[in-house]
Design a protein around this motif. Structure first.
Motif, PDB file in Angstrom:
ATOM      1  N   VAL A  71      82.513 -37.770 -11.102  1.00  0.00           N
ATOM      2  CA  VAL A  71      82.635 -37.553  -9.791  1.00  0.00           C
ATOM      3  C   VAL A  71      83.004 -36.005  -9.374  1.00  0.00           C
ATOM      4  O   VAL A  71      84.049 -35.752  -9.738  1.00  0.00           O
ATOM      5  CB  VAL A  71      83.306 -38.745  -9.040  1.00  0.00           C
ATOM      6  N   SER A  72      82.269 -35.528  -8.593  1.00  0.00           N
ATOM      7  CA  SER A  72      82.496 -34.193  -8.065  1.00  0.00           C
ATOM      8  C   SER A  72      83.945 -34.093  -7.248  1.00  0.00           C
ATOM      9  O   SER A  72      84.078 -34.816  -6.669  1.00  0.00           O
ATOM     10  CB  SER A  72      81.374 -33.650  -6.983  1.00  0.00           C
ATOM     11  N   GLY A  73      84.571 -33.140  -7.800  1.00  0.00           N
ATOM     12  CA  GLY A  73      86.124 -32.896  -7.244  1.00  0.00           C
ATOM     13  C   GLY A  73      87.144 -33.976  -8.027  1.00  0.00           C
ATOM     14  O   GLY A  73      88.272 -33.608  -7.587  1.00  0.00           O
ATOM     15  N   ILE A  74      86.791 -34.531  -8.801  1.00  0.00           N
ATOM     16  CA  ILE A  74      87.956 -35.422  -9.704  1.00  0.00           C
ATOM     17  C   ILE A  74      87.867 -34.907 -11.003  1.00  0.00           C
ATOM     18  O   ILE A  74      86.748 -34.854 -11.669  1.00  0.00           O
ATOM     19  CB  ILE A  74      87.529 -36.719  -9.870  1.00  0.00           C
ATOM     20  N   GLY A  75      88.807 -34.075 -11.465  1.00  0.00           N
ATOM     21  CA  GLY A  75      88.973 -33.321 -12.905  1.00  0.00           C
ATOM     22  C   GLY A  75      90.067 -34.088 -13.637  1.00  0.00           C
ATOM     23  O   GLY A  75      90.705 -35.156 -13.135  1.00  0.00           O
TER      24      GLY A  75
END
Length: 88
Positions: A71-75
């Protein structure tokens, strides 16, 4: 001196209260939770919660915490802060 110590102790307890609440939170199933529930996870606000749901619908369920990095923004750092609060 006694009053200063009491104030310091009170401030310490107030500062640690959010940590105690986070540890007592029941695990959240990321494959079933709605956006409101997902937004309660540390590092996840309304926008990321919606992105989790959209990814889940488009790509299927998550099988482990590390899948959330798709998911974009979750690292990885975000995943580590909430790993103990997740279930699948």
């Amino acid at each position: 001196m006694k009053t200063s110590l009491q104030i310091l102790l009170f401030a310490l307890l107030v500062g640690l209260a959010p940590l105690a609440l986070a540890q007592e939170m029941a695990p959240i199933n990321v494959n079933q939770a709605d956006a409101e529930m997902l937004a309660e996870l540390p590092g996840i606000g309304a926008a990321k919660a919606q992105a989790i749901i959209e990814d889940r619908e488009a790509n299927g369920p998550f099988s482990d915490p590390d899948d959330l990095t798709r998911v974009s923004g979750i690292g990885p750092a975000t995943v580590e802060t909430m790993r103990d609060q997740l279930e699948f």
